[in-house]
Motif scaffolding. Sequence first.
Motif, short mmCIF file in Angstrom:
data_model
loop_
_atom_site.label_atom_id
_atom_site.label_comp_id
_atom_site.label_asym_id
_atom_site.label_seq_id
_atom_site.Cartn_x
_atom_site.Cartn_y
_atom_site.Cartn_z
N THR A 1 0.81 -1.22 0.00
CA THR A 1 0.00 0.00 0.00
C THR A 1 0.84 1.27 0.00
O THR A 1 0.31 2.36 0.05
CB THR A 1 -0.92 0.03 1.24
N GLY A 2 2.14 1.13 -0.02
CA GLY A 2 3.04 2.29 0.01
C GLY A 2 4.13 2.08 1.02
O GLY A 2 4.90 1.13 0.91
N ASP A 3 4.19 2.94 2.03
CA ASP A 3 5.22 2.79 3.05
C ASP A 3 4.73 3.35 4.37
O ASP A 3 3.80 4.13 4.42
CB ASP A 3 6.54 3.45 2.64
N SER A 4 5.39 2.92 5.44
CA SER A 4 5.17 3.52 6.75
C SER A 4 6.53 3.97 7.25
O SER A 4 7.56 3.36 6.95
CB SER A 4 4.52 2.53 7.72
N ARG A 5 6.55 5.06 7.98
CA ARG A 5 7.80 5.66 8.44
C ARG A 5 7.82 5.69 9.96
O ARG A 5 6.84 6.08 10.59
CB ARG A 5 7.96 7.06 7.86
N HIS A 6 8.96 5.28 10.51
CA HIS A 6 9.13 5.20 11.95
C HIS A 6 10.38 5.99 12.33
O HIS A 6 11.50 5.52 12.11
CB HIS A 6 9.26 3.74 12.41
N SER A 7 10.19 7.17 12.87
CA SER A 7 11.32 8.00 13.31
C SER A 7 11.71 7.63 14.73
O SER A 7 10.87 7.23 15.53
CB SER A 7 10.94 9.48 13.28
N PHE A 8 13.00 7.76 15.02
CA PHE A 8 13.47 7.51 16.38
C PHE A 8 14.73 8.31 16.64
O PHE A 8 15.47 8.66 15.72
CB PHE A 8 13.71 6.02 16.62
N ASP A 9 14.95 8.61 17.90
CA ASP A 9 16.14 9.33 18.33
C ASP A 9 17.19 8.29 18.73
O ASP A 9 17.00 7.58 19.72
CB ASP A 9 15.81 10.23 19.52
N PRO A 10 18.29 8.19 18.00
CA PRO A 10 19.29 7.17 18.32
C PRO A 10 19.99 7.42 19.66
O PRO A 10 20.69 6.54 20.16
CB PRO A 10 20.28 7.24 17.15
N ASN A 11 19.79 8.59 20.25
CA ASN A 11 20.37 8.89 21.56
C ASN A 11 19.44 8.52 22.71
O ASN A 11 19.81 8.64 23.87
CB ASN A 11 20.75 10.36 21.65
N ASP A 12 18.23 8.08 22.39
CA ASP A 12 17.24 7.66 23.39
C ASP A 12 17.26 6.13 23.44
O ASP A 12 16.88 5.46 22.48
CB ASP A 12 15.86 8.18 22.99
N ALA A 13 17.67 5.57 24.56
CA ALA A 13 17.84 4.12 24.69
C ALA A 13 16.55 3.35 24.41
O ALA A 13 16.59 2.30 23.75
CB ALA A 13 18.37 3.78 26.07
N GLN A 14 15.41 3.86 24.87
CA GLN A 14 14.15 3.16 24.64
C GLN A 14 13.75 3.18 23.18
O GLN A 14 13.32 2.16 22.63
CB GLN A 14 13.03 3.77 25.49
N GLU A 15 13.89 4.32 22.53
CA GLU A 15 13.55 4.42 21.11
C GLU A 15 14.51 3.57 20.28
O GLU A 15 14.09 2.93 19.31
CB GLU A 15 13.59 5.88 20.64
N LEU A 16 15.77 3.57 20.63
CA LEU A 16 16.76 2.76 19.92
C LEU A 16 16.44 1.28 20.05
O LEU A 16 16.50 0.54 19.06
CB LEU A 16 18.16 3.07 20.44
N ALA A 17 16.07 0.84 21.23
CA ALA A 17 15.72 -0.57 21.45
C ALA A 17 14.49 -0.95 20.62
O ALA A 17 14.44 -2.04 20.03
CB ALA A 17 15.46 -0.82 22.92
N LYS A 18 13.52 -0.05 20.54
CA LYS A 18 12.32 -0.32 19.74
C LYS A 18 12.67 -0.41 18.26
O LYS A 18 12.15 -1.27 17.54
CB LYS A 18 11.28 0.78 19.99
#
Length: 73
Positions: free
Chosen positions: A10-27
């Motif tokens: 159907t196209g794409d989905s985009r998932h932004s994250f802060d590589p300096n945030d341990a929780q976001e990086l783990a996700k």
Amino acid sequence: MAIQIVMDGTGDSRHSFDPNDAQELAKAEQRFWELTKVGFTAAVRTGAGQVSQIRSFDPNAEETVFFPRLVGG
């Protein structure tokens, strides 16, 4: 901010994250392994118009694109 782009029918989905945030990086790493486990190919941009396939999570990649397997018929 880094981004993971997941392509699908159907196209794409985009998932932004802060590589300096341990929780976001783990996700983001978990998403990487979940997608590649089910057959997505992961690639990172290496230069203008150039990409390189990766087989393990790269926390320093600014943009990772996930391509689904091609379905033949």
